[in-house]
Design an enzyme around this catalytic site. Structure first.
Site, short mmCIF file in Angstrom:
data_model
loop_
_atom_site.label_atom_id
_atom_site.label_comp_id
_atom_site.label_asym_id
_atom_site.label_seq_id
_atom_site.Cartn_x
_atom_site.Cartn_y
_atom_site.Cartn_z
N LYS A 165 0.48 -11.41 7.55
CA LYS A 165 0.63 -10.02 7.98
C LYS A 165 -0.70 -9.62 8.60
O LYS A 165 -1.75 -9.74 7.94
CB LYS A 165 0.98 -9.10 6.81
N SER A 196 -2.95 -6.77 9.97
CA SER A 196 -3.24 -5.34 10.08
C SER A 196 -4.64 -5.12 10.63
O SER A 196 -5.33 -4.19 10.23
CB SER A 196 -3.07 -4.66 8.73
N GLY A 254 1.25 -5.52 11.16
CA GLY A 254 1.13 -4.40 10.24
C GLY A 254 0.92 -3.08 10.96
O GLY A 254 0.86 -2.04 10.33
N SER A 258 0.83 -1.21 0.00
CA SER A 258 0.00 0.00 0.00
C SER A 258 0.86 1.25 0.00
O SER A 258 0.59 2.20 -0.73
CB SER A 258 -0.90 0.03 1.25
#
Lengths: 294, 294, 294, 294
Positions: free
Chosen positions: A164, A166, A189, A45
């Site tokens: 990951k 987040s 994250g 991102s």
């Protein structure tokens, strides 16, 4: 021992005018090579990957492969909406020398993304990917919930090397820890959870803050390994304002502005991301000074 | 030193038929008196306070005052939708000998509950309450967001003694810690965050898990104080399944069923909360055995 | 023929200082008696019912019963969080002469409010209520979803006379229409959907706009009955800005300010609802002029 | 007179094995040519556009241009996350003979998509697009809210010809109607709102239901134009179950299954969309029989 542990920086993508600049990207990586970062995420991102063509993506990845120190792990974001396109792009990235692929849920048809659909998606990819897959759980962005039971199931696939996380909480980590196979990588994250999360059992983090303050992040990781809790706690709290600015308040434009101030190449974002306004610039300068980076 | 630190149990309310049972409530409290819990919350969510009349509420509080060991802190949940009714009920609870009032946001007119309205609400109450106020932040239930800036402002009111944070994350804690006045109490509402949150700087927790496993929670708190991190970590993870069951999966009926199994009086919930089904009962039994409580 | 059809005004509650004013409330009702409104809702959201004691509530309801023209239907909002307290208050209102009770979902323990719990709640109440029940569907406020299948089931209970639909869409209406028993009342809670909704088959509406512009709302209802579609359409669109102001932008304080301007008694709201600011006052004046009410 | 009025079918994309089938796509279009549909949308959600490569997309569009009757309007979905890529793809579609481009908000960086960013995005594109732009408002999918004020602003850009409104409510339509320039096209994305929305002033609809029941949709449109309200109402209600199935309950796989049953080519969806299960197939058959399509 997890294959992916320590601090990873999700690299930003340098633009000059309408084009990406592989040269600036290489310059940044050479600077990061001098740090103790474990590795880099390309096409995340923070890299504005959704704004890139496949050709630009490949160029960046090849530059990273060529420029990164051989000891740095390289992870590429390869998610697409379709299972097939995700798989193809993942293997294209494998062909470019990436060590793993970071893949979030498809989200366009969110109401149809139940466990059955997600299982078909991730297993198809994991079965045929030439590199290990790291499953990226970010419900805030995707609007798709992956249950803890499903994540535990994925963790036991031999070609799924890590997560990951987040989610912004520690719930999934705490529930999953007893169920994870040995050597599984659990990467956070959220920079604000590095201290508590790694202490609980996470193997590291992929955090935008590490683009700007790599040494701080690496030191935080090391302090936790050395069980120097009160120093770790203090450093964790020191990083909160930077993290809030680059994630919540201002986003990628603030991260790039900080890079510009620190001798990296940040440069502009692509539209529709707007340049950082004056208030944001001032706040970023204050934050960097507080961290003694400026 | 914060006035409210350590582990608080938010007591359940014993019902027999259509009525509350002060006797059973007293019996439970006498059992809890033998633990090292710091204190009790009466009229919280776990106490099904929204199902009680004011008269029943007062009876429970008076029973608690009469029965609790003098060293136990007593906190009453006193929130109402109107500012005036909240204040009146708060002072009625003060008159019953409560040490503090736990007050969440009004939420019926949620779209109108901006900082200006919340400020008017909480300052009016804090100014005139005869006991210290603990502001309860639980956006998941109220649908109302209290900004970190506003919480920092409230923390400096001389009659606001603490926060209860049930956001489920560590973000507010991490952002607020540097801004809190000395002696301010920061109580966690999420049992899964006791270890990381207290280590970061929270003063304790108000967690339903403490109703069922008070000794485990107190031990966890003590281990953190003693900096026995790896033991604390293990105990924290051991408590996760119990917490998930009584908060997320099954709720208050599961907590009451567990109490029944453990020699306390749990009993039924009031409608519309339904009794725990057989699957839930079996899961609770398994969880309690795993914790060696059964 | 549905028992509850046409336009209902959900009355505001007049406050003077700390107290409700039955006198002003009666004055307002006498003014509304001169309109063609079908009836009144007492103790609804617009009536700030969550800020009232049971005693104040009863006083208002008795005043309404005494003052309203005998041809006006009277509906009281009677929802509480517990099934038992809702039932008791409903029957107390029945004893005060109310024609029906308007009851929304319990919402405090929202994650536990599945169809099974809601069924237990509403059937217990409907079975024992001395007056017909109107089930109030307002997921935006309660955070609880009632499925169309469950609503269809409720509609066939002999003591459930109708729904109030404040979903803001026409979906539930369109799905339910073929499944509703003859004579079932379907009242819209969104003033912007009066024209399309009644044309599709709803029996009327309970809308705050009817407090301020009762004649407009009644005329809109009549135009639809007379199949004067283009006039109805125009009138519907004319009411949109007023509706947006009193529901979305400013809420009850704006409705009360408008009443003050129009010769009714609006007066202040109770805290934490704040008084309308100058911008809001000006906007309300403009809206009322546009409607030729001022 | 709006340029885009009447009923548009958002065409599904035929797949055979791993590839799109232009032949089947052309066959379907030839069948649709025999209906009174106003036109077709290519590369919409129903077309699984997010699963297509740019090359496949272009092939489909060229097939549509070649096959569609010259009187059918052709609209292509052209949204990308970046402003520049959206513009480039839009003009590529213009070069293929499309009459307009349908463009939804970027949504990946949702928290940064405020009015200022959206303005930069849409104005950049509208200024330079070689064909008119239809702005697509679908907050449920994008997680991005476009304010009514901003939409009104966009409506006055000379190269923005219309909106597609998939908010699921009539609020935006009712608020915008008085503010729209003459000749502006307002297309509904919710089949359940065709009757009320067109009666209020919308110019037509783009609805998946029109893929399966084009004649029903066209007839509904005509009945409204002819002011045959009670027939229109009945037809509207008849379409609700089909709409619910292909949008909410089962999605694109159900639409494709229905096409297969009706002599069009539906075929499979791409993963991660799963094939319709037996329950869904049965329900679809029942729905089509009820509509006398089977």
């Amino acid at each position: 021992m997890p294959e992916f542990q320590g601090i990873f920086a999700p690299l930003t993508t340098p633009f000059e005018g309408d084009r990406i600049s592989s040269e600036k990207f290489g310059d940044n990586i050479r600077k990061y090579n001098a740090t103790e970062l474990t590795g880099y995420v390309i096409l995340g991102s923070s890299g504005e990957s959704v704004f890139l063509t496949d050709g630009e993506s490949e160029e960046l990845v090849k530059t990273a492969k060529k420029t990164a120190s051989p000891d740095k792990k390289l992870i590429a974001g390869t998610a697409r909406e379709s299972t097939q396109l995700t798989l193809e792009f993942t293997n294209r990235m494998a062909g470019c020398g990436m060590d793993a692929a970071l893949i979030r849920c498809p989200s366009y048809f969110k109401s149809k993304m139940d466990t059955q659909a997600l299982r078909a998606h991730f297993l198809t990819i994991a079965d045929r990917s030439e590199i290990p897959v790291i499953v990226y759980n970010i419900p805030r962005n995707t609007g798709v919930t992956m249950t803890v039971e499903f994540l535990a199931e994925l963790a036991h696939h031999e070609n799924i090397a890590g997560f990951k996380d987040s989610t912004g909480t520690l719930s999934a980590l705490e529930e999953l820890l007893p169920a994870l196979p040995a050597g599984f990588s659990y990467l956070l994250g959220a920079a604000g959870l590095l201290f508590p999360g790694i202490q609980l059992g996470a193997s590291g983090g992929i955090v935008t803050v590490a683009d700007i303050a790599p040494e701080h992040c690496v030191k935080l990781y090391d302090l936790i390994q050395q069980e120097k809790w009160s120093e770790a706690r203090r450093l964790q709290l020191d990083l909160i304002p930077l993290n809030k600015a680059v994630i919540q308040t201002y986003g990628v434009p603030a991260a790039k502005y900080a890079l510009d101030l620190l001798g990296y190449y940040g440069g502009p974002c692509r539209l529709p991301l707007l340049p950082l306004d004056e208030k944001g610039k001032k706040e970023m300068e204050g934050i960097l000074k507080e961290l003694e980076l400026l």
